[in-house]
Design a protein around this motif. Structure first.
Motif, PDB file in Angstrom:
ATOM      1  N   LYS A  67       2.957   4.028   0.154  1.00  0.00           N
ATOM      2  CA  LYS A  67       3.462   5.343  -0.239  1.00  0.00           C
ATOM      3  C   LYS A  67       2.375   6.391   0.005  1.00  0.00           C
ATOM      4  O   LYS A  67       1.258   6.276  -0.498  1.00  0.00           O
ATOM      5  CB  LYS A  67       3.840   5.326  -1.726  1.00  0.00           C
ATOM      6  CG  LYS A  67       4.467   6.610  -2.250  1.00  0.00           C
ATOM      7  CD  LYS A  67       5.895   6.763  -1.761  1.00  0.00           C
ATOM      8  CE  LYS A  67       6.621   7.900  -2.492  1.00  0.00           C
ATOM      9  NZ  LYS A  67       6.961   7.561  -3.881  1.00  0.00           N
ATOM     10  N   PHE A  68       2.709   7.401   0.806  1.00  0.00           N
ATOM     11  CA  PHE A  68       1.802   8.515   1.062  1.00  0.00           C
ATOM     12  C   PHE A  68       2.141   9.620   0.057  1.00  0.00           C
ATOM     13  O   PHE A  68       3.242  10.171   0.069  1.00  0.00           O
ATOM     14  CB  PHE A  68       1.959   9.020   2.496  1.00  0.00           C
ATOM     15  CG  PHE A  68       1.340   8.115   3.528  1.00  0.00           C
ATOM     16  CD1 PHE A  68       0.105   8.422   4.082  1.00  0.00           C
ATOM     17  CD2 PHE A  68       1.975   6.941   3.925  1.00  0.00           C
ATOM     18  CE1 PHE A  68      -0.474   7.582   5.030  1.00  0.00           C
ATOM     19  CE2 PHE A  68       1.410   6.110   4.861  1.00  0.00           C
ATOM     20  CZ  PHE A  68       0.174   6.420   5.424  1.00  0.00           C
ATOM     21  N   LEU A  69       1.155   9.908  -0.786  1.00  0.00           N
ATOM     22  CA  LEU A  69       1.382  10.875  -1.863  1.00  0.00           C
ATOM     23  C   LEU A  69       0.972  12.281  -1.466  1.00  0.00           C
ATOM     24  O   LEU A  69       1.609  13.262  -1.861  1.00  0.00           O
ATOM     25  CB  LEU A  69       0.614  10.449  -3.121  1.00  0.00           C
ATOM     26  CG  LEU A  69       0.924   9.028  -3.628  1.00  0.00           C
ATOM     27  CD1 LEU A  69       0.037   8.690  -4.814  1.00  0.00           C
ATOM     28  CD2 LEU A  69       2.393   8.900  -3.990  1.00  0.00           C
ATOM     29  N   GLN A  70      -0.102  12.410  -0.674  1.00  0.00           N
ATOM     30  CA  GLN A  70      -0.572  13.711  -0.216  1.00  0.00           C
ATOM     31  C   GLN A  70      -1.021  13.590   1.230  1.00  0.00           C
ATOM     32  O   GLN A  70      -1.355  12.513   1.703  1.00  0.00           O
ATOM     33  CB  GLN A  70      -1.746  14.209  -1.076  1.00  0.00           C
ATOM     34  CG  GLN A  70      -1.387  14.506  -2.526  1.00  0.00           C
ATOM     35  CD  GLN A  70      -2.591  15.002  -3.311  1.00  0.00           C
ATOM     36  OE1 GLN A  70      -3.523  15.585  -2.761  1.00  0.00           O
ATOM     37  NE2 GLN A  70      -2.573  14.780  -4.633  1.00  0.00           N
ATOM     38  N   PHE A  73       1.586  13.216   5.941  1.00  0.00           N
ATOM     39  CA  PHE A  73       2.733  12.307   5.837  1.00  0.00           C
ATOM     40  C   PHE A  73       3.110  12.143   4.371  1.00  0.00           C
ATOM     41  O   PHE A  73       2.247  12.122   3.497  1.00  0.00           O
ATOM     42  CB  PHE A  73       2.401  10.931   6.442  1.00  0.00           C
ATOM     43  CG  PHE A  73       2.151  10.974   7.923  1.00  0.00           C
ATOM     44  CD1 PHE A  73       3.177  10.800   8.827  1.00  0.00           C
ATOM     45  CD2 PHE A  73       0.867  11.194   8.415  1.00  0.00           C
ATOM     46  CE1 PHE A  73       2.945  10.843  10.190  1.00  0.00           C
ATOM     47  CE2 PHE A  73       0.624  11.243   9.777  1.00  0.00           C
ATOM     48  CZ  PHE A  73       1.672  11.066  10.674  1.00  0.00           C
ATOM     49  N   LYS A  74       4.406  12.019   4.115  1.00  0.00           N
ATOM     50  CA  LYS A  74       4.892  11.867   2.749  1.00  0.00           C
ATOM     51  C   LYS A  74       5.858  10.697   2.669  1.00  0.00           C
ATOM     52  O   LYS A  74       6.568  10.378   3.628  1.00  0.00           O
ATOM     53  CB  LYS A  74       5.620  13.141   2.283  1.00  0.00           C
ATOM     54  CG  LYS A  74       4.752  14.384   2.207  1.00  0.00           C
ATOM     55  CD  LYS A  74       3.720  14.286   1.104  1.00  0.00           C
ATOM     56  CE  LYS A  74       3.061  15.635   0.831  1.00  0.00           C
ATOM     57  NZ  LYS A  74       2.438  16.251   1.987  1.00  0.00           N
ATOM     58  N   GLY A  75       5.874  10.066   1.502  1.00  0.00           N
ATOM     59  CA  GLY A  75       6.820   9.002   1.239  1.00  0.00           C
ATOM     60  C   GLY A  75       6.373   7.665   1.798  1.00  0.00           C
ATOM     61  O   GLY A  75       5.211   7.457   2.162  1.00  0.00           O
ATOM     62  N   GLN A  77       5.758   4.943   4.352  1.00  0.00           N
ATOM     63  CA  GLN A  77       5.463   4.908   5.781  1.00  0.00           C
ATOM     64  C   GLN A  77       4.775   3.587   6.115  1.00  0.00           C
ATOM     65  O   GLN A  77       4.243   2.900   5.232  1.00  0.00           O
ATOM     66  CB  GLN A  77       4.546   6.072   6.187  1.00  0.00           C
ATOM     67  CG  GLN A  77       5.074   7.444   5.837  1.00  0.00           C
ATOM     68  CD  GLN A  77       6.169   7.897   6.778  1.00  0.00           C
ATOM     69  OE1 GLN A  77       6.387   7.308   7.832  1.00  0.00           O
ATOM     70  NE2 GLN A  77       6.869   8.969   6.400  1.00  0.00           N
ATOM     71  N   MET A  88      -5.612  12.611   2.933  1.00  0.00           N
ATOM     72  CA  MET A  88      -4.547  11.667   2.619  1.00  0.00           C
ATOM     73  C   MET A  88      -4.794  11.009   1.261  1.00  0.00           C
ATOM     74  O   MET A  88      -5.925  10.637   0.929  1.00  0.00           O
ATOM     75  CB  MET A  88      -4.457  10.563   3.686  1.00  0.00           C
ATOM     76  CG  MET A  88      -3.744  10.961   4.953  1.00  0.00           C
ATOM     77  SD  MET A  88      -3.641   9.549   6.089  1.00  0.00           S
ATOM     78  CE  MET A  88      -2.531  10.198   7.320  1.00  0.00           C
ATOM     79  N   VAL A  90      -3.104   7.741  -0.619  1.00  0.00           N
ATOM     80  CA  VAL A  90      -2.205   6.628  -0.317  1.00  0.00           C
ATOM     81  C   VAL A  90      -2.164   5.671  -1.496  1.00  0.00           C
ATOM     82  O   VAL A  90      -3.189   5.392  -2.125  1.00  0.00           O
ATOM     83  CB  VAL A  90      -2.679   5.873   0.948  1.00  0.00           C
ATOM     84  CG1 VAL A  90      -1.730   4.727   1.279  1.00  0.00           C
ATOM     85  CG2 VAL A  90      -2.807   6.816   2.132  1.00  0.00           C
ATOM     86  N   ASP A  94       2.458   1.681  -5.444  1.00  0.00           N
ATOM     87  CA  ASP A  94       3.567   2.503  -5.905  1.00  0.00           C
ATOM     88  C   ASP A  94       4.844   1.659  -5.961  1.00  0.00           C
ATOM     89  O   ASP A  94       5.106   0.830  -5.085  1.00  0.00           O
ATOM     90  CB  ASP A  94       3.766   3.681  -4.949  1.00  0.00           C
ATOM     91  CG  ASP A  94       4.878   4.610  -5.396  1.00  0.00           C
ATOM     92  OD1 ASP A  94       4.603   5.528  -6.170  1.00  0.00           O
ATOM     93  OD2 ASP A  94       6.029   4.370  -4.952  1.00  0.00           O
TER      94      ASP A  94
END
Length: 815
Positions: A67-70, A73-75, A77, A88, A90, A94
């Motif tokens: 999960k990419f939090l900031q 990229f988001k969500g 991946q 980033m 990560v 999550d």
């Protein structure tokens, strides 16, 4: 919060170190690093199937989701597909990412046969590991499983397609990395099939790597099938000793028998992979007919008695005929410890200096190669992968050093241009320019490409920034290795960078040359002295002249003139049958040993199991015999260097006694460079023993040679090596005999036309002692006026008098 930084020279130039946070840990990594790699540097292992460091990313399995939090990229991946970037944040833990990965595992297990108890991959199966760690333990799917038919892929690899999870590793390695096309992706969607159009042996000499990279049990080692599981194995870091490259391996043994060889990562040598010859040739160490008892006078005896008998005979010969009546022959397959012990024994006894090469030509080329290499020029296999222009002179990579061909392919995939100057019909898994220059013209051709006829060198070379010259030692003239060194120095002076890579004739050819001198006699010289009666005793250590040397009849006659033939070996060799005294030695798997590969890298292979006969040979089964005692059946063999030390003690004056020394002490006495190394701290990871700048390369500078006109007759015949069927140790592995190609005599089409010969004809070559029959291979992509014959076990090539002979065309006739 601590910040971990990983720097390299390239990183410092770029000055681009993205900083990101993974599971609350902050890290700086080089630009271009994938998130999955960044996490691994923190000790966080994100699940993966399709991702492999040697193959890169493809994003096929979807199990590396995070999960990419900031950041950009988001969500959720795929961590193998995204480069680390500044800012980033990560999370691998999550809830959404964990649930996604768990679902992916369940998808992959829908059609799996769940045959772990019968699967050879059990115990080192990535699918097992990720299924457990992913929390999947209940089968909900009640539908019918997808099933496939398996294929026969040859004697090395077993195929079980039902276990496939469609990670694409096999195809990516086989087609993209290795460059072969006979295995690939068939059908579509849920019916994707990885295999061949029809059953048959895999063509690639690197097919065994499929067993290493497959994360499930689709491709397994057929030679170890149903014999052993990973947890049953004694495992140790070892070395491949089937060519001069020194690839790193892991040897696995059970009950005193090696049952599996796997590739071991070494970022400076072979990377993640090895060739099939290095992987499957290990059965030589456990053959039922391997000699394990000492012999003297034709009878089996104890080791001590045999050594005592040899010492008494040597002392008598020395007294009657003088010190120089004793000669020693080693080989390039022996460890550095053994070569040093043999040379030291010869020196302290006053015998002729020990020889390690078959003739002066081979010896001179090896010594010149070793003397030419230094820290500026020497390059490893992995450094060849980074070059942008490769000029290979007098070398057939696939047949002489297969992993060199794989390294050349990686350079080609990155845009490198490859030129091969060799008279043989070369085949490589890449596009290359082939110049079939005759051996007599190789020096002139090399000079013309580098220096140019009018000051203009090859355009490919002109454009390159990191060129490499690869030089062989088989079909080249004696002057070619030094010519290659001179050209490499010239290019390095112009460009500031040029690599030099030699292919030498054996695993420890570099070590043998390191301990030799140009004026030293070779084995061919010894035979002449035996025939004259000057040599009365010959000590042969881990060498079989009857297999390596042409003119076998001459050798056998010479051996009959000796007063003593002492043989030390672990193979049931031909020469062992002629020995007056035979001492059985141990293999690298039993006592380990040091070897120097062709780039001057000293490496050590560890022992993996105790000396002794495999239990299945002792008891006729897999269970140890129910006999209690301290003696190990077949445990008499010792390291060759140890046997030589005991022989030295037996030859010492009465009362001097024998004091066992560390083998490195002998090497320290024989070579000052080796003496500077710590005798108790072997360089397991490898260390170069070459100087920063070599001396004497200036003598390689020669006036420009001119090309000679093609010779009409006679044709020049060369004996050459093939990947399978000619290398000494692999000849003792029955599984290797199943992949041997039919031996062929290669001739250019124009030369064949003069005699009305065609491809596939059976021909006879008239020689001094009869004729040699072999199938003819007519080729366009080779030099005119030359013939090439493999030293193949299935033909009587020893009838030939020398490694290079002249054959009039009228002496070749169709049978």
């Amino acid at each position: 919060m601590a910040v971990l930084r990983f720097h390299s020279a390239t990183d410092m130039k770029r000055n681009a170190m993205p900083r990101l946070t993974i599971d609350d840990f902050e890290i700086e990594v080089p630009a271009g690093t994938k998130v999955i790699e960044a996490a691994e540097r923190l000790g966080i292992m994100i699940p993966r199937f399709c991702y492999h460091k040697g193959l890169g990313s493809v994003g096929a399995c979807r199990v590396c989701a995070v999960k990419f939090l900031q950041g950009p990229f988001k969500g959720v991946q795929m961590s193998c597909m995204i480069d680390a970037q500044d800012g980033m944040v990560v999370s691998t833990t999550d809830a959404e990412a964990v649930a996604f990965r768990k679902q992916v595992i369940e998808w992959l297990m829908l059609n799996h046969p769940h045959d772990c108890p019968a699967c050879d991959e059990g115990g080192h199966c990535l699918l097992q590991d990720e299924t457990v760690s992913g929390g999947h333990g209940i089968r909900r799917y009640e539908g019918r499983k997808r099933t496939y038919h398996d294929q026969y892929l040859g004697p090395f690899i077993a195929h079980e397609m039902n276990r496939c999870i469609h990670c694409y590793r096999c195809v990516r390695f086989y087609q993209e990395f290795a460059g072969y096309r006979d295995l690939g992706t068939l059908q579509i969607a849920n019916r994707v099939y990885f295999g061949r159009f029809q059953d048959g042996r895999l063509e690639s000499p690197f097919s065994g790597n499929l067993a290493d990279i497959c994360p499930t049990g689709v491709y397994t080692d057929r030679t170890a099938r149903y014999k052993v599981r990973r947890w049953d194995l004694q495992r140790a870091s070892s070395l491949c000793i089937h060519c001069s490259l020194g690839c790193n391996t892991v040897a696995g043994a059970r009950y005193r028998e090696v049952l599996r060889i796997e590739a071991r990562l070494n970022d400076k040598v072979n990377g993640y992979f090895i060739c099939d010859r290095g992987r499957f040739s290990y059965p030589y160490a456990s053959r039922p007919d391997r000699p394990r008892r000492a012999r003297a006078g034709g009878n089996e005896t104890s080791m001590d008695e045999a050594i005592r008998a040899a010492a008494q005979k040597l002392s008598r010969i020395r007294q009657d005929a003088g010190e120089k009546s004793v000669a020693c022959l080693g080989s390039v397959r022996s460890s550095l410890e053994t070569l040093g012990a043999l040379k030291r024994l010869s020196r302290i006894q006053g015998w002729r200096s020990a020889s390690f090469f078959e003739n002066r030509h081979v010896q001179r080329k090896a010594i010149d190669a070793v003397s030419s290499l230094d820290g500026r020029l020497a390059v490893s296999l992995r450094e060849i992968e980074k070059s942008d222009f490769i000029l290979a002179v007098g070398v057939d990579p696939i047949n002489e050093a297969p992993m060199l061909a794989l390294a050349m392919r990686q350079a080609y995939r990155k845009g490198a241009a490859v030129t091969v100057m060799d008279p043989r019909p070369i085949s490589l898994p890449l596009e290359f320019e082939h110049l079939p220059v005759a051996p007599r013209d190789l020096d002139a051709g090399l000079h013309a490409l580098v220096h140019g006829a009018e000051g203009q060198s090859s355009p490919r070379l002109e454009r390159s920034r990191s060129p490499v010259i690869v030089c062989g030692s088989q079909v080249v003239r004696d002057t070619t290795p030094l010519k290659a060194a001179e050209c490499a120095n010239y290019i390095e002076g112009l460009k500031g960078q040029c690599g030099l890579f030699y292919v030498l004739p054996g695993a420890n050819a570099f070590g043998a040359a390191f301990l030799s001198s140009p004026e030293q006699h070779a084995f061919a010289d010894m035979i002449e002295e035996v025939e004259k009666g000057s040599i009365k005793a010959l000590i042969v250590v881990e060498s079989d002249p009857l297999r390596l040397f042409p003119d076998a009849a001459r050798l056998k006659a010479a051996f009959q003139q000796l007063d003593l033939l002492l043989v030390i070996d672990y193979l049931p060799s031909q020469i062992a049958q002629y020995a007056d005294v035979f001492l059985p030695s141990s293999t690298i798997f039993e006592t380990g040993g040091s070897y120097i590969n062709q780039e001057g890298r000293l490496q050590f292979g560890q022992a993996v199991h105790r000396v002794g006969m495999p239990i299945r040979q002792v008891s006729g089964g897999s269970h140890p015999p129910r006999i209690y005692g301290s003696e190990v059946p077949g445990g008499e063999p010792k390291a060759a260097w140890e046997l030589l030390g005991e022989l030295s003690g037996a030859l010492a004056p009465e009362g001097a006694g024998f004091q066992e020394e560390h083998p490195w002490n002998s090497l320290a006495e024989e070579n000052p460079v080796l003496g500077r190394l710590n005798a108790k701290d072997y360089p397991f990871d490898g260390v170069r023993v070459i100087p920063e700048r070599a001396e004497g390369i200036a003598r390689a500078v020669r006036p420009e040679q001119r090309f000679e006109p093609p010779s009409e007759e006679p044709l020049e015949l060369f004996l050459v090596d093939w990947t399978f069927g000619t290398e000494e140790l692999s000849l003792y592995a029955e599984v290797m005999q199943q992949v041997e190609a039919e031996p062929l005599l290669f001739m250019h089409a124009d030369d064949a036309a003069k005699k009305g010969l065609a491809d596939g004809d059976k021909v006879a070559i008239r020689l001094e002692d009869g004729s040699l029959e072999v199938l003819l291979g007519v080729r366009e992509n080779m030099g005119r006026g030359v013939l090439f014959l493999p030293r193949h076990r299935r033909i009587e090539w020893q009838k030939i008098k020398n490694v290079s002979v002249k054959v009039p065309l009228e002496h070749i006739e169709k049978v």
